[in-house]
Design an enzyme around this catalytic site. Structure first.
Site, mmCIF file in Angstrom:
data_model
loop_
_atom_site.group_PDB
_atom_site.id
_atom_site.type_symbol
_atom_site.label_atom_id
_atom_site.label_comp_id
_atom_site.label_asym_id
_atom_site.label_seq_id
_atom_site.Cartn_x
_atom_site.Cartn_y
_atom_site.Cartn_z
ATOM 1 N N ASN A 113 -7.806 -5.849 14.555
ATOM 2 C CA ASN A 113 -8.169 -4.706 13.723
ATOM 3 C C ASN A 113 -9.667 -4.512 13.828
ATOM 4 O OD1 ASN A 113 -5.517 -4.744 12.925
ATOM 5 N ND2 ASN A 113 -5.931 -5.306 10.794
ATOM 6 N N TRP B 155 -4.713 3.208 11.733
ATOM 7 C CA TRP B 155 -4.623 2.998 10.302
ATOM 8 C C TRP B 155 -5.113 4.269 9.645
ATOM 9 C CZ3 TRP B 155 -2.285 -0.607 7.428
ATOM 10 C CH2 TRP B 155 -2.434 -0.466 6.047
ATOM 11 N N ASN C 226 -1.636 -10.649 8.639
ATOM 12 C CA ASN C 226 -2.661 -9.630 8.761
ATOM 13 C C ASN C 226 -3.994 -10.160 8.245
ATOM 14 O OD1 ASN C 226 -3.595 -6.731 9.113
ATOM 15 N ND2 ASN C 226 -4.148 -7.107 6.975
ATOM 16 N N GLU C 227 -4.998 -10.161 9.077
ATOM 17 C CA GLU C 227 -6.373 -10.433 8.683
ATOM 18 C C GLU C 227 -6.530 -11.623 7.741
ATOM 19 O OE1 GLU C 227 -8.161 -6.869 7.083
ATOM 20 O OE2 GLU C 227 -8.074 -5.834 8.996
ATOM 21 N N GLU D 255 -5.483 1.934 -1.371
ATOM 22 C CA GLU D 255 -6.524 1.235 -0.613
ATOM 23 C C GLU D 255 -7.101 0.079 -1.445
ATOM 24 O OE1 GLU D 255 -7.405 0.940 2.442
ATOM 25 O OE2 GLU D 255 -9.191 -0.221 1.991
ATOM 26 N N TRP D 256 -6.221 -0.868 -1.808
ATOM 27 C CA TRP D 256 -6.632 -2.113 -2.451
ATOM 28 C C TRP D 256 -7.605 -1.858 -3.615
ATOM 29 C CZ3 TRP D 256 -2.868 -4.929 -0.874
ATOM 30 C CH2 TRP D 256 -2.420 -4.873 0.431
ATOM 31 N N GLN E 252 0.804 -1.226 0.000
ATOM 32 C CA GLN E 252 0.000 0.000 0.000
ATOM 33 C C GLN E 252 0.835 1.272 0.000
ATOM 34 O OE1 GLN E 252 -2.687 -1.797 3.300
ATOM 35 N NE2 GLN E 252 -4.048 -0.447 2.172
ATOM 36 N N GLU F 179 -5.018 -2.075 14.194
ATOM 37 C CA GLU F 179 -5.550 -1.108 13.225
ATOM 38 C C GLU F 179 -6.882 -0.580 13.722
ATOM 39 O OE1 GLU F 179 -6.035 -2.353 9.107
ATOM 40 O OE2 GLU F 179 -4.130 -3.423 9.176
ATOM 41 N N HIS G 19 1.076 -9.238 4.726
ATOM 42 C CA HIS G 19 -0.101 -8.380 4.566
ATOM 43 C C HIS G 19 -0.556 -8.519 3.106
ATOM 44 C CE1 HIS G 19 -2.255 -4.735 6.485
ATOM 45 N NE2 HIS G 19 -2.862 -4.951 5.328
ATOM 46 N N ARG H 50 3.757 -0.086 13.133
ATOM 47 C CA ARG H 50 3.452 -1.389 12.535
ATOM 48 C C ARG H 50 3.511 -1.251 11.017
ATOM 49 N NH1 ARG H 50 -1.875 -3.882 10.977
ATOM 50 N NH2 ARG H 50 -1.387 -6.083 10.656
ATOM 51 N N TYR I 236 -12.907 -2.059 12.637
ATOM 52 C CA TYR I 236 -13.460 -0.968 11.827
ATOM 53 C C TYR I 236 -14.925 -0.689 12.146
ATOM 54 C CZ TYR I 236 -9.065 -0.599 9.453
ATOM 55 O OH TYR I 236 -7.736 -0.380 9.212
HETATM 56 C C1 GBH Z 1 -7.803 -3.401 6.734
HETATM 57 O O1 GBH Z 1 -8.810 -4.244 6.285
HETATM 58 C C2 GBH Z 1 -6.514 -3.764 6.072
HETATM 59 O O2 GBH Z 1 -5.673 -4.478 6.945
HETATM 60 C C3 GBH Z 1 -5.785 -2.578 5.494
HETATM 61 O O3 GBH Z 1 -4.808 -3.014 4.609
HETATM 62 C C4 GBH Z 1 -6.778 -1.639 4.840
HETATM 63 O O4 GBH Z 1 -6.154 -0.601 4.143
HETATM 64 C C5 GBH Z 1 -7.654 -1.089 5.920
HETATM 65 O O5 GBH Z 1 -8.233 -2.096 6.678
HETATM 66 C C6 GBH Z 1 -8.756 -0.187 5.400
HETATM 67 O O6 GBH Z 1 -9.598 -0.880 4.549
HETATM 68 O O7 GBH Z 1 -19.138 -3.194 4.532
HETATM 69 O O8 GBH Z 1 -19.535 -1.436 6.101
HETATM 70 O O9 GBH Z 1 -19.545 -3.706 6.855
HETATM 71 C C7 GBH Z 1 -10.082 -3.905 6.741
HETATM 72 C C8 GBH Z 1 -11.128 -4.916 6.429
HETATM 73 C C9 GBH Z 1 -13.221 -5.268 5.507
HETATM 74 C C10 GBH Z 1 -13.057 -3.785 7.380
HETATM 75 C C11 GBH Z 1 -14.532 -4.656 5.145
HETATM 76 C C12 GBH Z 1 -14.443 -3.242 7.073
HETATM 77 C C13 GBH Z 1 -16.563 -3.883 5.854
HETATM 78 C C14 GBH Z 1 -17.272 -2.646 6.239
HETATM 79 N N1 GBH Z 1 -12.413 -4.331 6.213
HETATM 80 N N2 GBH Z 1 -15.205 -4.172 6.314
HETATM 81 S S1 GBH Z 1 -18.980 -2.736 5.909
#
Ligand code: GBH
Length: 433
Positions: A281, A385, A157-158, A392-393, A12, A342, A113, A69, A283
């Protein structure tokens, strides 16, 4: 010492994909296939961190974090995923580690990763059990060079996202869509993790952890079909990875696969090799309803009623508290200390550096983490993060997670308001303790 840090990943940020003997990874292949990423964007240059790493270490020193990290690109160390080390690849990470230590920042490398060497994908990738052993050899090579200076290592990672997005849905590299046929890709990653823990320790590594992304699962209603679906989602997202690592057994998967014929005697003992920490991690939470079509045993019903990030992800700080206390309730004494490896949010692709929403996000999540700690969860670190806006992938450069804005045309870095907020926050931590 509580670790306060930022997090990034090799593909990334690094760019320099053909430099110093780096081999091709599955992300190089994937991003160069038509239609895989938004606007066909790639990590060919990304943040050019491979050349600008010193400036990036300075940015972290200015921020006042005590940990960083980052991930090590396997194809820089072993261009074909096996065989002797590529010295120049290892040299890069050694320079970075030494500069971090000099700046008073603890390096926390992640060994994988998602950037698998393409040569290994050509032999089946994570569907091939043999890749686990290759990973342990790679881990040993890196630790042999750096274990004397790196106190804490993260293996994967994940593995959930790599399995689900890479092998079940096909929206990430290697782009395979096998649905529950992807479970061997989970098992072989877990086996790789366990073998790598052993290899790292044999090479003198001190502390070892793994990073799982976990989500609190909210059933869409209290009706039986929704509750069943929510349980299925919890099994496939969270417990598929946490249970074998922490308890040495898989959750009941009989509803999704006829037999775990990819699991061999002794595998679970390897996978459950004790860890010094569990990386999490976080989110957002996930709201799950009964399936509406064939294929998967659940539907993502979407969390509503909360603000969302530019990505559309709901902002639910208390989900972090819920997740952490839930892990403690589920695993009890089997739960090692936790690192939040993260947490963060994106803004969209504007020039903005006035990221008030990120400040609110981080402030709320740090408070939720502290509440979990007050409720008895042993948390030892928190990593934002991300340090920089980066690749961002599948979303390319459109979603920006950085504390620091990057103008990708010039590679100019500009700290955002959240960077200044975090710096002041960290200063207060130092004077408070
Ligand atoms: C991480 O993955 C990665 O480790 C990192 O590389 C990446 O840049 C970062 O997060 C940000 O994306 O559809 O609303 O339910 C995060 C994995 C998968 C977390 C999708 C949130 C769905 C949100 N993500 N997930 S939602």
């Amino acid at each position: 010492m509580f670790l306060w840090g930022t997090a990034t990943a090799a593909y990334q940020i690094e760019g320099a994909v053909a430099e110093d003997g780096r081999g091709v990874s599955i992300w190089d292949t994937f991003t160069h296939e038509p239609g895989r990423t938004r606007d066909g964007q790639t990590g060919d240059v990304a943040c050019d961190h491979y050349h600008r790493w010193r400036e990036d270490v300075d940015l972290m020193q200015g921020l006042g974090v005590n940990a960083y990290r980052f991930s090590i690109a396997w194809p820089r160390v072993q261009p074909l995923g096996e065989g002797p080390a590529n010295a120049k690849g290892l040299d890069f990470y050694e320079r970075l580690v030494d500069a971090l230590l000099e700046a008073g920042i603890q390096p926390v490398p992640t060994l994988f990763h998602w950037d698998l060497p393409q040569a290994l994908e050509d032999r089946g990738g994570w569907l091939n059990r043999e890749i686990s052993e290759r990973f342990a050899e790679y881990a040993a090579i890196v630790a042999t060079r750096l274990a004397d200076r790196v106190p804490l290592w993260i293996t994967l990672n994940e593995p959930f996202v790599h399995m689900a997005f890479g092998y079940a849905m096909g929206v990430h590299a290697p782009g395979q869509a096998l649905l529950t046929g992807a479970l061997p890709a989970a098992h072989h990653q877990l086996l790789a993790h366990g073998l790598a823990v052993q290899a790292l320790r044999a090479a003198g590594a001190g502390q070892v952890a793994v990073t799982n992304n976990c989500t609190p699962v909210w059933p869409a209603s209290q009706q039986e079909p929704d509750l069943r679906a929510a349980d299925a989602y919890d099994i496939l997202h969270n417990r598929l990875f946490n249970d074998p690592i922490l308890l040495g057994k898989y959750p009941d998967l009989s509803a999704y696969v006829p037999a775990l014929d990819f699991v061999q005697d002794g595998d679970l003992d390897v996978i459950a090799t004790p860890l010094d920490a569990l990386g999490i991690n976080y989110y957002n939470p996930t709201r799950i309803a009964a399936p509406t079509s064939e294929g998967l045993p659940f539907t993502d019903a979407g969390v509503t009623g909360y603000p969302t990030t530019a990505f559309g992800w709901p902002v639910v700080p208390d989900g972090l508290r819920e997740l952490l206390t839930g892990l403690k309730a589920r695993y009890g004494a089997a739960l090692p200390p936790i690192l939040i490896t993260e947490n963060g949010c994106s803004n969209d692709d504007t020039t903005t550096v006035d990221d008030e929403a990120r400040i609110v996000f981080l402030d709320g999540h740090i408070a939720a983490m502290r509440q979990a700690m007050e409720e008895g969860v042993d948390v030892r670190g928190y990593f934002v993060w991300s340090l920089l806006d980066n690749f961002e992938w599948a979303e390319g450069y459109h979603q920006r997670f950085g504390l620091v804005h990057v103008d990708f045309a010039t590679q100019r870095r500009t700290p955002k308001a959240s960077y200044r907020w975090l710096r002041e926050f960290l200063e207060r931590q130092n004077t408070d303790t």
